[in-house]
Design a protein around this motif. Structure first.
Motif, mmCIF file in Angstrom:
data_model
loop_
_atom_site.group_PDB
_atom_site.id
_atom_site.type_symbol
_atom_site.label_atom_id
_atom_site.label_comp_id
_atom_site.label_asym_id
_atom_site.label_seq_id
_atom_site.Cartn_x
_atom_site.Cartn_y
_atom_site.Cartn_z
ATOM 1 N N GLU A 197 0.831 -1.209 0.000
ATOM 2 C CA GLU A 197 0.000 0.000 0.000
ATOM 3 C C GLU A 197 0.863 1.256 0.000
ATOM 4 O O GLU A 197 0.575 2.231 -0.710
ATOM 5 N N GLN A 198 1.944 1.238 0.794
ATOM 6 C CA GLN A 198 2.842 2.396 0.833
ATOM 7 C C GLN A 198 3.521 2.614 -0.512
ATOM 8 O O GLN A 198 3.653 3.760 -0.971
ATOM 9 N N LEU A 199 3.931 1.524 -1.164
ATOM 10 C CA LEU A 199 4.585 1.647 -2.466
ATOM 11 C C LEU A 199 3.624 2.162 -3.523
ATOM 12 O O LEU A 199 3.988 2.998 -4.361
ATOM 13 N N LEU A 200 2.399 1.663 -3.507
ATOM 14 C CA LEU A 200 1.395 2.133 -4.468
ATOM 15 C C LEU A 200 1.117 3.624 -4.294
ATOM 16 O O LEU A 200 0.964 4.368 -5.279
ATOM 17 N N GLU A 201 1.082 4.067 -3.038
ATOM 18 C CA GLU A 201 0.876 5.490 -2.762
ATOM 19 C C GLU A 201 2.052 6.310 -3.276
ATOM 20 O O GLU A 201 1.869 7.393 -3.866
ATOM 21 N N SER A 202 3.270 5.801 -3.072
ATOM 22 C CA SER A 202 4.460 6.504 -3.557
ATOM 23 C C SER A 202 4.484 6.569 -5.080
ATOM 24 O O SER A 202 4.847 7.599 -5.670
ATOM 25 N N VAL A 203 4.111 5.463 -5.732
ATOM 26 C CA VAL A 203 4.054 5.438 -7.197
ATOM 27 C C VAL A 203 3.051 6.474 -7.702
ATOM 28 O O VAL A 203 3.335 7.216 -8.656
ATOM 29 N N ALA A 204 1.869 6.534 -7.066
ATOM 30 C CA ALA A 204 0.840 7.493 -7.491
ATOM 31 C C ALA A 204 1.332 8.929 -7.308
ATOM 32 O O ALA A 204 1.095 9.797 -8.171
ATOM 33 N N THR A 205 2.037 9.199 -6.209
ATOM 34 C CA THR A 205 2.558 10.550 -5.953
ATOM 35 C C THR A 205 3.602 10.933 -6.993
ATOM 36 O O THR A 205 3.583 12.047 -7.539
ATOM 37 N N ARG A 206 4.537 9.995 -7.278
ATOM 38 C CA ARG A 206 5.570 10.267 -8.280
ATOM 39 C C ARG A 206 4.949 10.464 -9.666
ATOM 40 O O ARG A 206 5.384 11.322 -10.435
ATOM 41 N N GLN A 207 3.960 9.652 -10.005
ATOM 42 C CA GLN A 207 3.315 9.758 -11.318
ATOM 43 C C GLN A 207 2.640 11.114 -11.470
ATOM 44 O O GLN A 207 2.723 11.745 -12.533
ATOM 45 N N ALA A 208 1.976 11.582 -10.405
ATOM 46 C CA ALA A 208 1.323 12.890 -10.447
ATOM 47 C C ALA A 208 2.343 13.999 -10.629
ATOM 48 O O ALA A 208 2.122 14.960 -11.380
ATOM 49 N N GLU A 209 3.493 13.873 -9.946
ATOM 50 C CA GLU A 209 4.556 14.874 -10.088
ATOM 51 C C GLU A 209 5.115 14.884 -11.506
ATOM 52 O O GLU A 209 5.347 15.950 -12.086
ATOM 53 N N LEU A 210 5.305 13.702 -12.092
ATOM 54 C CA LEU A 210 5.796 13.622 -13.465
ATOM 55 C C LEU A 210 4.795 14.229 -14.439
ATOM 56 O O LEU A 210 5.169 14.980 -15.350
ATOM 57 N N ASP A 211 3.512 13.916 -14.259
ATOM 58 C CA ASP A 211 2.469 14.479 -15.139
ATOM 59 C C ASP A 211 2.463 15.998 -15.059
ATOM 60 O O ASP A 211 2.307 16.686 -16.082
ATOM 61 N N ARG A 212 2.621 16.539 -13.860
ATOM 62 C CA ARG A 212 2.637 17.987 -13.695
ATOM 63 C C ARG A 212 3.821 18.604 -14.428
ATOM 64 O O ARG A 212 3.675 19.624 -15.123
ATOM 65 N N LEU A 213 5.005 17.981 -14.304
ATOM 66 C CA LEU A 213 6.184 18.517 -14.981
ATOM 67 C C LEU A 213 6.028 18.473 -16.490
ATOM 68 O O LEU A 213 6.379 19.434 -17.202
ATOM 69 N N VAL A 214 5.520 17.360 -17.005
ATOM 70 C CA VAL A 214 5.384 17.192 -18.453
ATOM 71 C C VAL A 214 4.338 18.150 -19.006
ATOM 72 O O VAL A 214 4.523 18.780 -20.071
ATOM 73 N N ASN A 215 3.224 18.319 -18.299
ATOM 74 C CA ASN A 215 2.129 19.157 -18.797
ATOM 75 C C ASN A 215 2.432 20.642 -18.736
ATOM 76 O O ASN A 215 1.794 21.436 -19.423
ATOM 77 N N THR A 216 3.383 21.012 -17.860
ATOM 78 C CA THR A 216 3.730 22.434 -17.754
ATOM 79 C C THR A 216 5.017 22.789 -18.484
ATOM 80 O O THR A 216 5.537 23.875 -18.353
ATOM 81 N N PHE A 217 5.556 21.782 -19.214
ATOM 82 C CA PHE A 217 6.834 22.000 -19.918
ATOM 83 C C PHE A 217 6.643 22.947 -21.099
ATOM 84 O O PHE A 217 5.736 22.803 -21.887
#
Length: 275
Positions: free
Chosen positions: A255-275
């Motif tokens: 559960e902790q790993l899945l939460e970390s993956v979701a957080t990292r994915q959201a951060e990556l999406d934000r960086l890519v979408n604002t590039f």
């Protein structure tokens, strides 16, 4: 009137040593079972942890590399570029050429085949259903250890027989195989074996009891050291986060790993979408 039956004299020191040894042997067997159970748990936990959670750790490393690369692409900062390179290197490290050629040699030997001409194929061990053997498996294992442990015998031939038998017991216990343990318990029921100890009441008995007690105390100390080493290992420290339920610990970690993956994915999406 019938004469009273004479009471056999028992050496008080021999009796005291017998009682001490009975108590210490019980502690020793319990400690042996505890350490073997911990060893089984660690081996099973490491295997299941790798097979179930390994892909999530890889995904986290991949997301960290992608985030670092996206950040470096945005800023062009040399420090960000260095971090991106390091993050990618964690995911795709430089190959170990020595290990690579060693593996190539092994593969070549396997391809040549063994005595039967067939090549050996690596087999991934199957993850156990439970990390900790269940209560019935623990009960059977404890009973077998109390009765069949090699160190309960003094005669070398008897020790060898017991050692081979206990090796089979340990294998069944590592699998948590209750049926196999029950069958082994029935098999051992017919074994009596000579302990090789001097007979009670003989001059040699007291000296043997003293040596036996010293050996048991030393053995207990060694078992405690082994247990401490197992607990202090990286996998042992992880297991100690929830020692009473190692199976549930995997769910918590997942559960902790899945939460970390979701957080990292959201951060990556934000960086890519604002590039």
């Amino acid at each position: 009137m019938a004469a009273d039956t004479p009471v056999r004299w028992i050496d008080p020191e021999e009796q005291r040593l017998e009682e001490q040894i009975a108590q210490t042997e019980a502690q020793w067997v319990d400690a042996e079972v505890e350490v073997e159970t911990l060893r089984v748990e660690l081996d099973n936990f490491a295997l299941v942890h790798h097979q179930r959670l390994g892909p999530m750790y890889v995904r986290l490393d991949e997301l960290d590399a992608l985030i670092a690369e996206a950040t470096a692409a945005r800023t062009g900062d040399p420090e960000d570029i260095r971090r991106a390179f390091e993050a990618r290197n964690v995911l795709e490290p430089m190959p170990d050429l020595e290990a690579f050629f060693a593996q190539a040699d092994e593969a070549r030997e396997s391809a040549d085949g063994g005595a039967d001409g067939e090549s050996a194929q690596p087999v991934m061990p199957q993850a156990p259903q439970r990390i900790r053997p269940d209560k019935e498996a623990q009960r059977l294992y404890r009973d077998l250890a109390r009765r069949a442990h090699p160190d309960l015998a003094q005669d070398p031939a008897e020790q060898e027989l017991r050692g081979a038998f206990i090796a089979r017991v340990n294998e069944a216990y590592a699998r948590g195989d209750v049926l196999a343990l029950a069958a082994l318990a029935e098999e051992w029921a017919g074994e009596t074996g000579d302990s090789g100890a001097p007979a009670s009441g003989t001059p040699e008995r007291v000296a043997w009891l003293r040596q036996r007690l010293d050996w048991l105390v030393a053995r207990l100390r060694k078992i405690e050291e082994t247990r401490a080493e197992l607990v202090d290992s990286p996998m042992g420290q992880l297991l100690m986060l929830l020692p009473d339920d190692p199976d549930a610990l995997l769910e918590v970690l997942a559960e902790q790993l899945l939460e970390s993956v979701a957080t990292r994915q959201a951060e990556l999406d934000r960086l890519v979408n604002t590039f």
